[in-house]
Design a protein around this motif. Structure first.
Motif, mmCIF file in Angstrom:
data_model
loop_
_atom_site.group_PDB
_atom_site.id
_atom_site.type_symbol
_atom_site.label_atom_id
_atom_site.label_comp_id
_atom_site.label_asym_id
_atom_site.label_seq_id
_atom_site.Cartn_x
_atom_site.Cartn_y
_atom_site.Cartn_z
ATOM 1 N N ASP A 1 -10.670 25.506 -1.157
ATOM 2 C CA ASP A 1 -9.854 25.682 0.038
ATOM 3 C C ASP A 1 -9.780 27.166 0.395
ATOM 4 O O ASP A 1 -9.207 27.960 -0.351
ATOM 5 C CB ASP A 1 -8.436 25.145 -0.181
ATOM 6 C CG ASP A 1 -8.401 23.626 -0.182
ATOM 7 O OD1 ASP A 1 -9.440 23.005 0.120
ATOM 8 O OD2 ASP A 1 -7.339 23.062 -0.493
ATOM 9 N N THR B 1 -8.292 29.894 2.982
ATOM 10 C CA THR B 1 -7.220 30.062 3.960
ATOM 11 C C THR B 1 -7.288 31.448 4.576
ATOM 12 O O THR B 1 -7.407 32.451 3.869
ATOM 13 C CB THR B 1 -5.825 29.867 3.305
ATOM 14 O OG1 THR B 1 -5.774 28.579 2.702
ATOM 15 C CG2 THR B 1 -4.723 29.978 4.339
ATOM 16 N N ALA C 1 -8.561 26.554 6.298
ATOM 17 C CA ALA C 1 -7.243 26.496 6.931
ATOM 18 C C ALA C 1 -6.959 27.835 7.594
ATOM 19 O O ALA C 1 -7.289 28.898 7.042
ATOM 20 C CB ALA C 1 -6.159 26.174 5.904
ATOM 21 N N LYS D 1 -6.197 23.030 10.105
ATOM 22 C CA LYS D 1 -7.071 22.740 8.965
ATOM 23 C C LYS D 1 -8.349 22.052 9.430
ATOM 24 O O LYS D 1 -8.325 21.214 10.335
ATOM 25 C CB LYS D 1 -6.342 21.847 7.958
ATOM 26 C CG LYS D 1 -5.098 22.467 7.352
ATOM 27 C CD LYS D 1 -4.286 21.458 6.571
ATOM 28 C CE LYS D 1 -5.031 20.913 5.375
ATOM 29 N NZ LYS D 1 -4.209 19.957 4.608
ATOM 30 N N SER E 1 3.123 28.309 4.277
ATOM 31 C CA SER E 1 1.993 27.372 4.287
ATOM 32 C C SER E 1 2.434 26.085 3.607
ATOM 33 O O SER E 1 3.027 26.119 2.532
ATOM 34 C CB SER E 1 0.781 27.956 3.551
ATOM 35 O OG SER E 1 -0.231 26.973 3.396
ATOM 36 N N VAL F 1 0.211 23.737 2.785
ATOM 37 C CA VAL F 1 -0.944 23.171 2.081
ATOM 38 C C VAL F 1 -0.594 22.980 0.606
ATOM 39 O O VAL F 1 -0.201 23.925 -0.078
ATOM 40 C CB VAL F 1 -2.180 24.091 2.215
ATOM 41 C CG1 VAL F 1 -3.340 23.529 1.406
ATOM 42 C CG2 VAL F 1 -2.575 24.234 3.666
ATOM 43 N N SER G 1 -2.783 27.672 -0.516
ATOM 44 C CA SER G 1 -2.414 26.522 -1.340
ATOM 45 C C SER G 1 -1.967 26.986 -2.720
ATOM 46 O O SER G 1 -2.175 26.298 -3.721
ATOM 47 C CB SER G 1 -3.591 25.545 -1.463
ATOM 48 O OG SER G 1 -4.707 26.167 -2.076
#
Length: 317
Positions: free
Chosen positions: A12, A14, A92, A102, A246, A248, A285
């Motif tokens: 992931d 971001t 994201a 996202k 966030s 996430v 995240s």
């Protein structure tokens, strides 16, 4: 020890931007890459709390190798199942007001042999696990009944199962009586096929899932808190957050807090709320450590405000 199963993990990435403008070239104020996937996030939160966890997941390509390295650096035991496709990368974009955009990749398609190897790895690593958390969407190549097969095998081995998925995968697994399921408001509405406008609507939907086989339902209602509906009744809790950075992985941190506190009763719900609230205050995240928790802000009660309107009502499907 909490064992997690993530059939469709990810990396992931971001980016934090001043504002998201469609068609523009944006410069990120900050960026980070984290291991991703719902079960992976549960393992990360459990490890951040200093507890033992094993992550079972398919890994493929250079992306899979990086994911495994990042997880091991966080103190997570990794039981990787090699697959031919590359592990997916999700993106994201976070704005200062908490808005998050996202883009989730589909991920690799698993062969029948890879799907069976994943089940086998869970069986090999499940001895001594207090909980097995099965989380996230299923990748291409896995039928909706795959989670149900996993729940049945785990119960036959004497393990407790927490299931965090949605749609046909959730419906198919309910008949195997998972010990706890963790839908959010939208997933809860989808599961019962009708809109949810109030906290009372969510309670009735959770009770319906119990009637279909779930032994307990831990429902995330976003800014409106969480519900725990089990054989002893219904508990409702809140943990106010003044600034969302966030969201996430917040639900995954919440499930980790619930399971780490025993996975049963109001104390576990309070732990879930504290972990979820801490996660939304962190970037990307990132998963909360004990020092990020603010348990004094958590309230849990049996006095459920059934008429309270949900901040984000969920349409039925």
């Amino acid at each position: 020890m909490i064992l997690t199963v993530t059939p469709n993990p990810s990396l992931d990435r971001t980016y934090e931007v001043p504002a998201l403008r469609r068609g523009a070239v944006l410069r990120a104020a900050a960026d980070r890459v984290d291991p991703g996937g719902k079960g992976v996030n549960v393992s990360r939160a459990v490890a951040a709390a200093g507890r033992a966890t094993t992550a079972v997941l398919p890994l493929g390509g250079a992306e899979g190798a990086l994911l495994e390295r990042l997880l091991r650096e966080q103190g997570i035991d990794v039981a990787g199942v090699p697959v031919s496709g590359a592990t997916r990368v999700n993106v994201a974009v976070a704005e200062p007001d908490g808005t998050l955009t996202k883009v989730n990749a589909a991920g690799p398609a698993l062969t029948a042999a890879e799907a069976e190897a994943l089940l086998g790895s869970v069986g090999d690593r499940s001895a001594g696990a207090d909980w097995i958390a099965c989380c996230g969407s299923l990748p291409r190549g896995l039928a909706p009944e795959w989670y149900g097969r996993l729940v049945a095998r785990a119960h036959a081995a004497g393990a407790r199962i927490a299931l965090d998925t949605s749609g046909p995968s959730l419906t198919a697994a309910l008949r195997e009586r998972p010990d706890v399921v963790k839908p959010n408001t939208e997933e809860l509405a989808q599961a019962v096929g009708r809109p949810l406008a109030t906290v009372g609507d969510a309670v009735r939907a959770a009770e319906e899932l119990r009637g279909l086989g779930a032994r307990a339902v831990l429902a995330s209602l976003g800014a409106d808190g969480q519900l725990l509906v089990d054989g002893s009744g219904t508990y409702y809790g809140t943990a106010p957050v003044t600034r969302v950075r966030s969201n996430v992985g917040a639900g995954d941190a919440s499930l980790a807090g619930f399971l780490a506190a025993g996975g049963d009763g109001p104390d576990a719900l309070a732990s879930a709320l504290a972990h979820g609230a801490a996660a939304v205050r962190l970037p990307g995240s990132a998963m909360p450590a004990p020092g990020d928790l603010e348990p004094s802000t958590v309230t849990v009660t049996r006095d459920v405000p059934g008429d309270r309107a949900l901040t984000e009502p969920a349409p039925g499907v």
